[in-house]
Design an enzyme around this catalytic site. Structure first.
Site, PDB file in Angstrom:
ATOM      1  CG  ASN A   9      -1.739   1.213   1.402  1.00  0.00           C
ATOM      2  OD1 ASN A   9      -1.784   2.059   0.502  1.00  0.00           O
ATOM      3  ND2 ASN A   9      -2.404   1.347   2.543  1.00  0.00           N
ATOM      4  CG  HIS A  95      -5.862   1.631   5.341  1.00  0.00           C
ATOM      5  ND1 HIS A  95      -5.415   2.575   6.232  1.00  0.00           N
ATOM      6  CD2 HIS A  95      -4.832   0.770   5.149  1.00  0.00           C
ATOM      7  CE1 HIS A  95      -4.153   2.299   6.556  1.00  0.00           C
ATOM      8  NE2 HIS A  95      -3.775   1.210   5.910  1.00  0.00           N
ATOM      9  CD  GLU A  97      -3.013   5.303   6.887  1.00  0.00           C
ATOM     10  OE1 GLU A  97      -3.024   5.415   5.646  1.00  0.00           O
ATOM     11  OE2 GLU A  97      -2.073   4.773   7.515  1.00  0.00           O
ATOM     12  CD  GLU A 167      -3.267  -2.641   7.274  1.00  0.00           C
ATOM     13  OE1 GLU A 167      -2.237  -2.891   6.664  1.00  0.00           O
ATOM     14  OE2 GLU A 167      -3.872  -1.563   7.173  1.00  0.00           O
ATOM     15  N   GLY A 173       2.714   2.212  10.691  1.00  0.00           N
ATOM     16  CA  GLY A 173       3.616   3.354  10.512  1.00  0.00           C
ATOM     17  C   GLY A 173       4.350   3.753  11.777  1.00  0.00           C
ATOM     18  CB  SER A 212       5.717  -1.928  11.609  1.00  0.00           C
ATOM     19  OG  SER A 212       5.280  -0.610  11.903  1.00  0.00           O
TER      20      SER A 212
HETATM   21  P1  13P Z   1       3.208   0.301   7.594  1.00  0.00           P
HETATM   22  O1  13P Z   1       3.740  -0.972   6.988  1.00  0.00           O
HETATM   23  O2  13P Z   1       3.925   1.528   7.102  1.00  0.00           O
HETATM   24  O3  13P Z   1       3.131   0.205   9.081  1.00  0.00           O
HETATM   25  O4  13P Z   1       1.695   0.476   7.067  1.00  0.00           O
HETATM   26  C1  13P Z   1       0.815  -0.580   7.199  1.00  0.00           C
HETATM   27  C2  13P Z   1      -0.428  -0.261   6.445  1.00  0.00           C
HETATM   28  O5  13P Z   1      -1.200   0.587   6.836  1.00  0.00           O
HETATM   29  C3  13P Z   1      -0.669  -0.966   5.180  1.00  0.00           C
HETATM   30  O6  13P Z   1      -1.956  -0.751   4.712  1.00  0.00           O
END
Ligand code: 13P
Length: 252
Positions: A9, A95, A97, A167, A173, A212
Site C-alpha cells: 500500500n 483502511h 486511515e 492491521e 507506521g 510495520s
Molecule cells: P506500515 O507498513 O507503514 O506500518 O503500514 C501498514 C499499512 O497501513 C498498510 O496498509
C-alpha cells in the site's frame, strides 16, 4: 492450502520520478511464483503502473473506491467499476486511515465492499483495533464488529472472494509490529469466527497482517498458521525490501 498474498500500500507517496524508479526496481525482483502479489499506488499512477508492470506477476489495486459502483455525481471519487475498467484486480476497503481520517463507517465500508464485488474486484477488508481498545481488552469485540457488518451482508463465501487484512492501528507506521504470536492470536480468532458460520469457506479466506511489516520480521509473521501474507505500507516503497518480503512469503 491457502496461497499467501503480499500487497504493498503506497498510500499518498510518490512522484512521477519516484514511481518510475520504484517500478524499475520492482521489475528487477525475483518474484516467488507461489505467492499472490499486488501493489496499490495512488490512483493517479495506477494506469502507469499497470502498463509498466504488464508481464510481471504483480497485480495492481486501488487504495479505496466510491461507495457506489454506478457512475454518478460524486466529485473526486473513483468507482470500483473504473478501477476494474483500467485493469485493477484488488481494492482496499476500510483502511484505518480511511476510517479515522475520512469518517468511513462500517456501513460505508460495507457499501464499498459490495461495489468491489459487483465489479469483479477482490476487496481487501482492513480491520483492526487502536491501542486504547487493545489495552481495554476490546480487540475481539472491535474486530468482530468490523467483520460482522460484512458477514451479515455477504456471508463467509462473500468474504472469501476478497481478503481480510488485520492491521492493528497501533502498529501502522509506528515501527511497532505485533509479535507473531500476538498477531496469530487475532488471526486465529478471526478464522474461528468465520468457521462458526462456514468452516469450509473459513479455511479458504486469506487473512493477511499489516503494521510495520519489514524484510526482517516478515518470515516469522508469515510462518504463523493463520497469517496468510502481509499488507505492507512503508516498506513497500522500497523495491528490494518489498521483493525480500515477497520472497520470505515464498519460503514459508
Ligand atoms: P506500515 O507498513 O507503514 O506500518 O503500514 C501498514 C499499512 O497501513 C498498510 O496498509
Amino acid at each position: 492450502m491457502r496461497r499467501l498474498l503480499v500487497a504493498g500500500n503506497w498510500k499518498m507517496h510518490g512522484t512521477r520520478q519516484s514511481v518510475d524508479s520504484l517500478l524499475e526496481g520492482l521489475n528487477q525482483q525475483d518474484w516467488p511464483d507461489n505467492v499472490d502479489l499486488m501493489v496499490a499506488p495512488p490512483a493517479l499512477y495506477i494506469q502507469h503502473c499497470l502498463e509498466r508492470l504488464a508481464g510481471s506477476p504483480l497485480y495492481v489495486g486501488g487504495q479505496s473506491c466510491a461507495y457506489q459502483a454506478e457512475p454518478g455525481a460524486l466529485t473526486g471519487e473513483i468507482s470500483a467499476a473504473q478501477l476494474r475498467d483500467v485493469g485493477c484486480e484488488f481494492v482496499l476497503v476500510g483502511h484505518s486511515e480511511r476510517r479515522s481520517l475520512f469518517g468511513e463507517t462500517d456501513e460505508v465500508v460495507r457499501k464499498k465492499f459490495a461495489a468491489a464485488l459487483a465489479c469483479g474486484l477482490r476487496p481487501v477488508l482492513c480491520v483492526g483495533e487502536t491501542l486504547e481498545q487493545r489495552d481495554a481488552g476490546q480487540t475481539a469485540e472491535v474486530v468482530g464488529t468490523q467483520l460482522k457488518v460484512i458477514l451479515d451482508a455477504f456471508g463467509v463465501g462473500g468474504l472469501a472472494q476478497g481478503v481480510v487484512a488485520y492491521e492493528p492501528v497501533w502498529a501502522i507506521g509506528t515501527g511497532l509490529t505485533a509479535e507473531p504470536d500476538q498477531a496469530q492470536d487475532v488471526h486465529a480468532m478471526i478464522r474461528a469466527r468465520l468457521a462458526m458460520l462456514d468452516d469450509e469457506q473459513a479455511q479458504l479466506v486469506q487473512i493477511v497482517y499489516g503494521g510495520s511489516v519489514k524484510a526482517d520480521n516478515a518470515e516469522a509473521l508469515f510462518a504463523m498458521p493463520d497469517i496468510d501474507g502481509g499488507l505492507v505500507g512503508g516498506a513497500s516503497l522500497n523495491a528490494d525490501e518489498f521483493g525480500a518480503i515477497a520472497r520470505a512469503a515464498g519460503r514459508v
